[in-house]
Scaffold this motif. Sequence first.
Motif, PDB file in Angstrom:
ATOM      1  N   MET A  15       2.953   1.048   8.891  1.00 27.29           N
ATOM      2  CA  MET A  15       3.300   0.419  10.162  1.00 27.29           C
ATOM      3  C   MET A  15       2.091   0.369  11.090  1.00 27.29           C
ATOM      4  SD  MET A  15       6.139  -0.846   9.982  1.00 27.29           S
ATOM      5  CE  MET A  15       6.571  -0.954   8.264  1.00 27.29           C
ATOM      6  N   GLU A  16       1.287   1.430  11.083  1.00 29.49           N
ATOM      7  CA  GLU A  16       0.090   1.392  11.930  1.00 29.49           C
ATOM      8  C   GLU A  16      -0.820   0.261  11.492  1.00 29.49           C
ATOM      9  OE1 GLU A  16       0.072   6.116  13.156  1.00 29.49           O
ATOM     10  OE2 GLU A  16      -1.404   5.416  11.714  1.00 29.49           O
ATOM     11  N   ALA A  17      -0.801  -0.043  10.200  1.00 25.87           N
ATOM     12  CA  ALA A  17      -1.662  -1.107   9.687  1.00 25.87           C
ATOM     13  C   ALA A  17      -1.039  -2.481   9.868  1.00 25.87           C
ATOM     14  CB  ALA A  17      -1.941  -0.866   8.206  1.00 25.87           C
ATOM     15  N   PHE A  18       0.275  -2.585   9.644  1.00 26.75           N
ATOM     16  CA  PHE A  18       0.881  -3.909   9.529  1.00 26.75           C
ATOM     17  C   PHE A  18       1.541  -4.418  10.806  1.00 26.75           C
ATOM     18  CE2 PHE A  18       1.546  -2.928   4.738  1.00 26.75           C
ATOM     19  CZ  PHE A  18       0.222  -3.250   4.483  1.00 26.75           C
ATOM     20  N   VAL A  19       1.623  -3.608  11.848  1.00 22.08           N
ATOM     21  CA  VAL A  19       2.106  -4.164  13.115  1.00 22.08           C
ATOM     22  C   VAL A  19       1.193  -5.324  13.497  1.00 22.08           C
ATOM     23  CG1 VAL A  19       2.005  -3.718  15.607  1.00 22.08           C
ATOM     24  CG2 VAL A  19       3.314  -2.203  14.132  1.00 22.08           C
ATOM     25  N   HIS A  27      -0.577   7.013  18.042  1.00 25.12           N
ATOM     26  CA  HIS A  27      -1.644   6.141  17.568  1.00 25.12           C
ATOM     27  C   HIS A  27      -1.795   4.911  18.464  1.00 25.12           C
ATOM     28  CE1 HIS A  27      -4.176   3.832  14.837  1.00 25.12           C
ATOM     29  NE2 HIS A  27      -3.345   2.826  15.015  1.00 25.12           N
TER      30      HIS A  27
END
Lengths: 254, 419
Positions: A128-132, A159
């Motif tokens: 999720m941190e990457a794909f938001v 984050h």
Amino acid sequence: MIWLLYDGSFEGMLTVVFETYEYKWKELHIRKEGITVPLLFTETKTVVTDEEKAKRVWKKLLDLIGSKGVQTVWAAWLSEKESIEDTILGVIRYAIDSKQNVLSDFAHPDVLQLQQTAKSVGREKHRMEAFVRFQLTKDGIYFSVINPDFNVLPLILPHFRDRYADQLWFIFDSRRSYGIYYDLEKAVFVDFIPNSLLSANGVSKEAFGEDEDLFQELWSDYFKSTNIQGRKNTKLHIQHVPKRYWKYLVEKKS
Amino acid sequence: MQERLQEKLNILADSAKYDVSCSSSGSDRKNTGKGLGNASASGICHTYTEDGRCVSLLKILLTNHCIFDCAYCVSRKSNDIKRAAFTVQEVVDLTIGFYRRNYIEGLFLSSGIFKDADTTMERLVRVAKKLRTEHRFNGYIHLKTIPGASDELMREAGLYADRLSVNIELPTERGLKLLAPDKTFTSMEKPMGFISNTITALDDTRKLMLSTPKFAPAGQSTQVIVGATDESDHEIIQTADRFYRGFQLKRVYYSGYVPVLADNRLPSLSTQVPLLRENRLYQADWLMRFYGFGAHEILDSGQPYLDLDIDPKFGWALRNLHLFPLDINKSDYEMILRVPGIGVRSAQKIIAARRFKSLGWENLRKLGISLNRARYFIVCKDRALETKQYTPETLRHLVLSAGNSKFSDLWGTQTSLFG
Ligand code: SF4
């Protein structure tokens, strides 16, 4: 065998753990209220959340398994898996009985289960941190809708708060119908979308801020141009970006 | 205007893509005083290309105009292609726009050499400076330094960038002479030496005074092209080893040569990208950096090429069968790391778990340790799985025919390399 039900909060679960000791229940299952339990010959009891009891269990756990350990327990609990509370209780009992930090004993079935679950949750957090993907709206909010497998919003909050400290942003979990709103001062959980331009489906085109279209197009173009035909490897690609995540990604939409 | 920007991005991203380094890790720049962004110590891949490479940075050239004529490079002077150049402001706007939308971790900016080294370098530095000072941007910045740029510009670059790199591209002087006649080894080693000395000097000062500026906190890296010239793996690994030790390099990237130009000094356009060889080099590099292997343990002049069928760690174990089997309950961490099939994480788990009880096969399986390979090299509290004495040849054959196709091995390992 008794089935203990709680209100679905983390404090609630810790309260149940406390009471299993208080009332010396041995044979039991813990479930969130609302989950169906076998009816026949089943004794159920609803445990009322008690902050004091929860705190005492929390402190005891901190002593036994350290702050990294309680993080692991919390992360595993956020998986919302149906029997995760039983696993957690198993680990806590084991820790209390052996009076040491048992979380590295991967050969113990409950510890292993807990660690594996926490790891899956951690993986979803990182994804999720990457794909938001934020979309800038007319009123200057960077908005994103996600639909994660586990309840990871509480885990990704720090984050995004640290990284996007100078812009308004809002991440909404459409599966669990709540989100995080950051107002330049603090990041808070909200259970509604405080804006008529936005919905659980994302941002309507009319609500796009200046240049939002342009940036999405530039990013898609950029993604296309990073490919090297001679190296194409779709299998590996899908392994890294499983198809169920594509819906989040601007570059995979077109 | 908008179309022109799109066209520029297409051209200048396309020319930059052959530079493989994508790492955005190693820096932990904090976001202080509510600026924009931070550099995450472990780096985040925001998406993956269709060939499975991590995309974490906006990787572009400032311009693809170049006065040099390196044979392997699409931007070389004599190549007839569309040219374009970004303005400083355009690069800054793209970076910020992408970063705020959570597309990227930061910027990787490189450039063809227009006019001369200093003019080019100055422009690159200006982008980084603008991002840091005007936009209070704390995301990741990687600048490619231009061979021959002045020390003054290098110093400034290091103050704004997280990582600096000097691509040496060809692992030997002989290769350079042939394919990049405008460059020499010394013109590239000089900036490497400068960066490494400055990092060390500032580190020493920082011990006395905490406010010393951070100079390229994520260090420096370089890239070598594999398969464009005739260097052996042994020569490549030795060059890498020399860079790791001589200049404290953080990473050496190996890039399988992608034939993009017809030139009789180069492999023909129909040549396959040597992906497997590239992968084996990464594995060898990994062994040197994280598994405590010395370059000489991996290859020597008697055996100058890596075995493409088996990974270099397995290769080493076959040459050193006298050291095995290891007792998994007693051996040191360093030796457990050397068992084929056991990686860093598995080794750590073994060490942690054996404190509670002596481990057997079932425990190892539960820890998620694959015994396909390891079984030939370890013993535990249970009866040994393998009692025969194997020769290296039979063992090699056994493991290879155990259904581990070369292909699945390749990608399986690469995933864990970059995962
Ligand atoms: S100097 Fe760099 S950009 Fe110019 S031709 Fe050589 S490799 Fe290409």
